[in-house]
Every structure is written in structure tokens, then in C-alpha cells.
Motif scaffolding. Structure first.
Motif, PDB file in Angstrom:
ATOM      1  N   ALA A   2       9.006  29.350  65.742  1.00 24.19           N
ATOM      2  CA  ALA A   2      10.164  29.121  66.604  1.00 24.19           C
ATOM      3  C   ALA A   2      10.928  30.416  66.870  1.00 24.19           C
ATOM      4  O   ALA A   2      11.081  31.251  65.987  1.00 24.19           O
ATOM      5  CB  ALA A   2      11.095  28.096  65.956  1.00 24.19           C
ATOM      6  N   ALA A   3      11.392  30.555  68.088  1.00 20.34           N
ATOM      7  CA  ALA A   3      12.208  31.707  68.444  1.00 20.34           C
ATOM      8  C   ALA A   3      13.619  31.536  67.899  1.00 20.34           C
ATOM      9  O   ALA A   3      14.114  30.432  67.771  1.00 20.34           O
ATOM     10  CB  ALA A   3      12.264  31.861  69.957  1.00 20.34           C
ATOM     11  N   ILE A   4      14.239  32.662  67.546  1.00 22.83           N
ATOM     12  CA  ILE A   4      15.644  32.643  67.130  1.00 22.83           C
ATOM     13  C   ILE A   4      16.463  33.117  68.315  1.00 22.83           C
ATOM     14  O   ILE A   4      16.347  34.261  68.755  1.00 22.83           O
ATOM     15  CB  ILE A   4      15.877  33.551  65.907  1.00 22.83           C
ATOM     16  CG1 ILE A   4      15.053  33.061  64.717  1.00 22.83           C
ATOM     17  CG2 ILE A   4      17.350  33.585  65.539  1.00 22.83           C
ATOM     18  CD1 ILE A   4      15.117  33.961  63.505  1.00 22.83           C
ATOM     19  N   LEU A   5      17.254  32.207  68.847  1.00 21.93           N
ATOM     20  CA  LEU A   5      18.052  32.539  70.023  1.00 21.93           C
ATOM     21  C   LEU A   5      19.410  33.089  69.598  1.00 21.93           C
ATOM     22  O   LEU A   5      19.993  32.648  68.616  1.00 21.93           O
ATOM     23  CB  LEU A   5      18.241  31.292  70.892  1.00 21.93           C
ATOM     24  CG  LEU A   5      16.942  30.623  71.369  1.00 21.93           C
ATOM     25  CD1 LEU A   5      17.245  29.324  72.076  1.00 21.93           C
ATOM     26  CD2 LEU A   5      16.161  31.571  72.266  1.00 21.93           C
ATOM     27  N   GLY A   6      19.898  34.076  70.337  1.00 21.16           N
ATOM     28  CA  GLY A   6      21.226  34.626  70.048  1.00 21.16           C
ATOM     29  C   GLY A   6      21.230  35.457  68.777  1.00 21.16           C
ATOM     30  O   GLY A   6      20.256  36.131  68.439  1.00 21.16           O
ATOM     31  N   THR A   7      22.334  35.398  68.045  1.00 19.54           N
ATOM     32  CA  THR A   7      22.514  36.195  66.837  1.00 19.54           C
ATOM     33  C   THR A   7      21.585  35.724  65.725  1.00 19.54           C
ATOM     34  O   THR A   7      21.454  34.527  65.475  1.00 19.54           O
ATOM     35  CB  THR A   7      23.975  36.105  66.354  1.00 19.54           C
ATOM     36  OG1 THR A   7      24.832  36.576  67.398  1.00 19.54           O
ATOM     37  CG2 THR A   7      24.192  36.932  65.093  1.00 19.54           C
ATOM     38  N   VAL A   8      20.932  36.667  65.066  1.00 16.39           N
ATOM     39  CA  VAL A   8      20.093  36.357  63.905  1.00 16.39           C
ATOM     40  C   VAL A   8      20.996  36.358  62.679  1.00 16.39           C
ATOM     41  O   VAL A   8      21.637  37.359  62.363  1.00 16.39           O
ATOM     42  CB  VAL A   8      18.950  37.379  63.740  1.00 16.39           C
ATOM     43  CG1 VAL A   8      18.076  37.022  62.537  1.00 16.39           C
ATOM     44  CG2 VAL A   8      18.104  37.452  65.000  1.00 16.39           C
ATOM     45  N   LYS A   9      21.038  35.227  61.993  1.00 12.80           N
ATOM     46  CA  LYS A   9      21.978  35.054  60.880  1.00 12.80           C
ATOM     47  C   LYS A   9      21.267  35.263  59.540  1.00 12.80           C
ATOM     48  O   LYS A   9      20.263  34.620  59.261  1.00 12.80           O
ATOM     49  CB  LYS A   9      22.600  33.654  60.940  1.00 12.80           C
ATOM     50  CG  LYS A   9      23.438  33.456  62.193  1.00 12.80           C
ATOM     51  CD  LYS A   9      23.927  32.026  62.313  1.00 12.80           C
ATOM     52  CE  LYS A   9      24.711  31.828  63.614  1.00 12.80           C
ATOM     53  NZ  LYS A   9      25.095  30.421  63.791  1.00 12.80           N
ATOM     54  N   TYR A  10      21.835  36.159  58.749  1.00 12.32           N
ATOM     55  CA  TYR A  10      21.245  36.548  57.467  1.00 12.32           C
ATOM     56  C   TYR A  10      22.048  35.997  56.290  1.00 12.32           C
ATOM     57  O   TYR A  10      23.277  35.926  56.341  1.00 12.32           O
ATOM     58  CB  TYR A  10      21.234  38.070  57.332  1.00 12.32           C
ATOM     59  CG  TYR A  10      20.181  38.787  58.135  1.00 12.32           C
ATOM     60  CD1 TYR A  10      19.085  39.381  57.520  1.00 12.32           C
ATOM     61  CD2 TYR A  10      20.300  38.906  59.516  1.00 12.32           C
ATOM     62  CE1 TYR A  10      18.127  40.063  58.257  1.00 12.32           C
ATOM     63  CE2 TYR A  10      19.347  39.586  60.267  1.00 12.32           C
ATOM     64  CZ  TYR A  10      18.259  40.162  59.627  1.00 12.32           C
ATOM     65  OH  TYR A  10      17.318  40.840  60.366  1.00 12.32           O
ATOM     66  N   GLY A  11      21.338  35.667  55.224  1.00 14.23           N
ATOM     67  CA  GLY A  11      21.936  35.419  53.929  1.00 14.23           C
ATOM     68  C   GLY A  11      21.345  36.405  52.942  1.00 14.23           C
ATOM     69  O   GLY A  11      20.175  36.788  53.062  1.00 14.23           O
ATOM     70  N   ILE A  12      22.140  36.841  51.979  1.00 15.20           N
ATOM     71  CA  ILE A  12      21.660  37.783  50.971  1.00 15.20           C
ATOM     72  C   ILE A  12      21.741  37.105  49.605  1.00 15.20           C
ATOM     73  O   ILE A  12      22.812  36.667  49.185  1.00 15.20           O
ATOM     74  CB  ILE A  12      22.469  39.096  50.973  1.00 15.20           C
ATOM     75  CG1 ILE A  12      22.398  39.772  52.346  1.00 15.20           C
ATOM     76  CG2 ILE A  12      21.943  40.041  49.886  1.00 15.20           C
ATOM     77  CD1 ILE A  12      23.225  41.041  52.475  1.00 15.20           C
ATOM     78  N   ILE A  13      20.603  37.020  48.938  1.00 13.68           N
ATOM     79  CA  ILE A  13      20.531  36.420  47.604  1.00 13.68           C
ATOM     80  C   ILE A  13      20.479  37.551  46.587  1.00 13.68           C
ATOM     81  O   ILE A  13      19.490  38.280  46.508  1.00 13.68           O
ATOM     82  CB  ILE A  13      19.295  35.507  47.473  1.00 13.68           C
ATOM     83  CG1 ILE A  13      19.375  34.341  48.469  1.00 13.68           C
ATOM     84  CG2 ILE A  13      19.160  34.991  46.045  1.00 13.68           C
ATOM     85  CD1 ILE A  13      18.105  33.522  48.576  1.00 13.68           C
ATOM     86  N   CYS A  76      21.493  30.068  57.546  1.00 16.36           N
ATOM     87  CA  CYS A  76      20.753  31.319  57.751  1.00 16.36           C
ATOM     88  C   CYS A  76      19.407  31.118  58.445  1.00 16.36           C
ATOM     89  O   CYS A  76      18.735  30.112  58.246  1.00 16.36           O
ATOM     90  CB  CYS A  76      20.490  31.998  56.412  1.00 16.36           C
ATOM     91  SG  CYS A  76      21.932  32.197  55.404  1.00 16.36           S
ATOM     92  N   ASP A  77      19.046  32.140  59.217  1.00 19.75           N
ATOM     93  CA  ASP A  77      17.694  32.234  59.774  1.00 19.75           C
ATOM     94  C   ASP A  77      16.807  33.080  58.866  1.00 19.75           C
ATOM     95  O   ASP A  77      15.595  32.883  58.794  1.00 19.75           O
ATOM     96  CB  ASP A  77      17.717  32.893  61.156  1.00 19.75           C
ATOM     97  CG  ASP A  77      18.701  32.230  62.100  1.00 19.75           C
ATOM     98  OD1 ASP A  77      18.582  31.011  62.291  1.00 19.75           O
ATOM     99  OD2 ASP A  77      19.592  32.925  62.632  1.00 19.75           O
ATOM    100  N   VAL A  78      17.425  34.074  58.232  1.00 18.65           N
ATOM    101  CA  VAL A  78      16.706  35.068  57.433  1.00 18.65           C
ATOM    102  C   VAL A  78      17.412  35.209  56.093  1.00 18.65           C
ATOM    103  O   VAL A  78      18.649  35.209  56.041  1.00 18.65           O
ATOM    104  CB  VAL A  78      16.689  36.448  58.134  1.00 18.65           C
ATOM    105  CG1 VAL A  78      15.842  37.449  57.347  1.00 18.65           C
ATOM    106  CG2 VAL A  78      16.199  36.335  59.569  1.00 18.65           C
ATOM    107  N   VAL A  79      16.647  35.352  55.010  1.00 20.21           N
ATOM    108  CA  VAL A  79      17.258  35.665  53.720  1.00 20.21           C
ATOM    109  C   VAL A  79      16.678  36.965  53.177  1.00 20.21           C
ATOM    110  O   VAL A  79      15.479  37.242  53.329  1.00 20.21           O
ATOM    111  CB  VAL A  79      17.089  34.535  52.685  1.00 20.21           C
ATOM    112  CG1 VAL A  79      17.967  33.362  53.024  1.00 20.21           C
ATOM    113  CG2 VAL A  79      15.649  34.102  52.545  1.00 20.21           C
TER     114      VAL A  79
END
Length: 372
Positions: A2-13, A76-79
Motif C-alpha cells: 500500500a502507498a503512504i499518502l501525505g506525511t509519513v508518520k514515524y514511531g521510535i521504539i 504510525c506508518d513506520v517504526v
């Protein structure tokens, strides 16, 4: 994928020193439409330091004490996984098995054991909707990247020998001193040196066959005691790695060598020439057997894309830029450093640790098939 539209949202663990470094790097990528929206860390002082940083960037953060809560939040989209080494395996498995797909950038080492690395690789194969990149960012340091380019262009011919010297300061103090013990780190040659084993394999253009190492804890941490235990991490070693194509690699590690101009010196010798990279001097030298000493060229290595040098000479910034590009390419662009790269870099480190313990060559097959 799936494409990520707009801002790519990150979480940091994990928002200790390296987690906060990732936060700063991502802040410098704001023009690429990224935002850190959440963090997870059970250590409250680390949470507070990350929150202070985020406030200075005007980034509101959701704070969680555990990674599962962060994943379940759906924010988040990305961690980015930058927690202590011994926690990587369980966190990665929880991410991979989570119903919501999250792309992952996991700090090196992938896991502390080869067995755990293999389980992560197998689990991730079943999730074609996520990308998992391993944080072996030394590939992106401008002088190293320039040397990789020179070697892969054939300038020095067929690679025969790779020598990497890291002469540096001791391990830094980490939360609860987790990095003072092999059980937590995988051992110095896994924790720190997976970077260099990854580079050796890249320069050699071949997979490792067997490893011989000699090392010990001779200077650092000997007068430290934590919960009644003295640290057991080695602070110096020589490691020889033999590759399938007949080339050899050698690591010279010393972690009580602050009196060095360069922290890393890399030499790659082929049958027609030689290339060298120096960090942090950021210089590359290249010469041929025919031209001799007088023909050696010195090149200043720079990368205009870097907006933040940080702890690793801009390589973490470029790593994030590359990973973001792969995410936006929706699976069409191959990851620069994939899970197999992560696994093999750990396997070489484990083989080196076992070689010191047993006083003999250790094959990669022994390590991967757990016959040791």
C-alpha cells in the motif's frame, strides 16, 4: 504494498541516545514530509529527553511505556527500533505479527543471536506488505560510499584483501549499563563490528566461509561492577574472515585508542590497485600498481544531500533518506540493507566471538546451523 499518502508518520521504539539521534535526523527530513508522532520507552528519563527534543521541533508526541501499545495505537506508518540489542528479537516479531503493517528500520545488530535473526527473517518473508531495513549505516558515510563506488566500478580490479581498522574510545554509558555484558549485546564483535563485517562482505562481493579471531578485555571496564558482576565485553581484537571467492578480510579493533587521527581506516586491495577511506577525515585515496606511489590520488569525500552530520558523519541522515525512498517506491526499489545482510553481519560476529573462546577457525556454516 500500500502507498503512504501525505506525511509519513514515524514511531521510535527506544529513545535512548540512538533513538534521540534518529529523532533529530527525522526532524532534518521534515521537508520530505515526515513526522515523528510517537515514542515508546519504559525508561522515564529517556522519554523526557525525547519529549524536550520534540517540543523544540514543535512535534507533539504520544508517549507509550511499551512498544505493543505504540503498535496498537495505529498512529504510525513506520517504526524505528533503537532499543537495547537484546530486546530487538521480541519487538521485531511483535511488529511483524501485528495486524497493521509497519515498515521497520531496526538498529544494528539485527538480533544478538543467529537463531533469533533466522526467526525474524522467516517471519518477515510472510509479510510482503512491510519493508524491514537494518541500520548498517556505515555504508552511507561519504568516504566509505565513495570507496564502495570505486571498488564496484572495477577501478582496483578483483578484490583480494580488505583491511578495516577501528581505533576509538570505549563503549559509552547506556541506560542500566546494558551494553557492558555479552548476554545483552551479543558480544563486542556483534554489537560494534557487524558494521565492518557488512562492509567486508560488500567489498569482497562474496559471502564469508570461516573466521579466526583473537581478542580480550585488556584495559576497559575492568574496575566496573554492576549488580555484583564485572563486565565481560572485549575491548580489542584481530579478526580474519575468509570469503567464498578467495578474498580475505581483516579487522583490527581497539577501544582504548583515543589518540588516533581517524577512527576508521579502510583499505581495499585488488589485483590492479588499491583504495582507502578515512573517517572522520573524510578522505579517499586511490592508486594503481602501474602508477605506483606517485600516482596515488586523494579525493575529499562529501555528500551535498546531508543536512545533519550527527553522531555518524551524516550516514544516519542518508540512511533515512534511502529508506524513505524505498517506502515511497512501494516495494519496487530494493532495500539497501536487508534482513539477510543483517543476519550475515551477525553471523560473522558470532563466529569471531566463538573463535576467541575456542581458539580455532569457526565456519559460518557451524554458526548458521547452530553446530557449535
Amino acid at each position: 504494498m500500500a502507498a503512504i499518502l501525505g506525511t509519513v508518520k514515524y514511531g521510535i521504539i527506544g529513545v535512548g541516545m540512538m533513538g534521540r539521534e534518529h529523532l533529530i535526523n527525522l526532524h532534518h527530513l521534515r521537508s520530505e514530509a515526515v513526522a515523528v508522532v510517537s515514542i515508546a520507552d519504559p525508561h522515564v528519563p529517556s522519554q523526557q529527553l525525547a519529549l524536550e527534543l520534540a517540543r523544540s521541533f514543535n512535534w507533539p508526541l504520544e508517549v507509550f511505556s511499551g512498544h505493543q501499545e505504540l503498535l496498537d495505537s495505529g498512529l504510525c506508518d513506520v517504526v524505528v527500533v533503537s532499543s537495547p540489542n537484546m530486546t530487538h528479537y521480541q519487538i521485531l516479531m511483535d511488529i511483524i505479527h501485528h495486524p497493521k503493517p509497519h515498515h521497520v528500520l531496526v538498529e544494528k545488530p539485527l538480533c544478538t543471536t543467529v537463531a533469533d535473526c533466522k526467526k525474524v527473517v522467516d517471519a518477515a518473508r510472510k509479510r510482503q506488505d512491510i519493508l524491514v531495513q537494518v541500520g548498517l549505516e556505515y555504508r552511507y558515510m561519504p568516504p566509505v560510499a565513495k570507496l564502495i563506488q570505486l571498488v564496484q566500478s572495477g577501478t582496483i580490479g578483483q578484490v583480494k584483501m580488505v583491511a578495516i581498522r577501528e581505533h576509538r574510545f570505549p563503549f559509552l554509558v547506556k541506560v542500566h549499563n546494558w551494553n557492558r555484558f555479552n548476554a545483552n549485546t551479543g558480544g563486542t564483535l556483534v554489537e560494534k563490528c557487524c558494521h565492518f563485517f557488512d562492509l567486508m562482505r560488500l567489498f569482497a562481493g562474496s559471502n564469508p566461509v570461516r573466521v579466526m579471531a583473537s581478542g580480550d578485555m585488556d584495559v576497559n571496564h575492568k574496575d566496573e561492577i554492576y549488580d555484583g558482576k564485572v563486565p565481560d565485553i572485549i575491548d580489542n581484537a584481530y579478526v580474519i574472515v575468509e570469503f567464498e571467492n578467495g578474498s580475505r578480510g581483516m579487522l583490527d579493533l581497539c577501544m582504548f585508542a583515543e589518540g588516533s587521527k581517524n577512527e576508521q581506516e579502510i583499505s581495499v586491495v585488488g589485483d590492479i590497485g588499491k583504495g582507502e577511506a578515512f573517517v572522520p577525515e573524510s578522505v579517499v585515496r586511490c592508486g594503481s600498481r602501474v602508477a605506483g606511489r606517485d600516482g596515488v590520488q586523494t579525493i575529499k569525500a562529501e555528500d551535498d544531500r546531508i543536512k545533519y552530520d550527527g553522531l555518524h558523519h551524516g550516514s544516519s541522515y542518508l540512511e533515512h533518506l534511502n529508506f524513505l525512498s524505498a517506502i515511497r517506491a512501494k516495494g519496487v526499489q530494493a532495500l539497501a540493507v536487508d534482513l539477510q545482510d543483517g543476519l550475515i553481519s551477525v553471523a560473522i560476529g558470532v563466529a569471531a566471538q566463538v573463535s576467541i573462546e575456542k581458539g580455532r577457525f569457526v565456519t559460518i556454516e557451524e554458526v548458521v546451523n547452530e553446530h557449535i
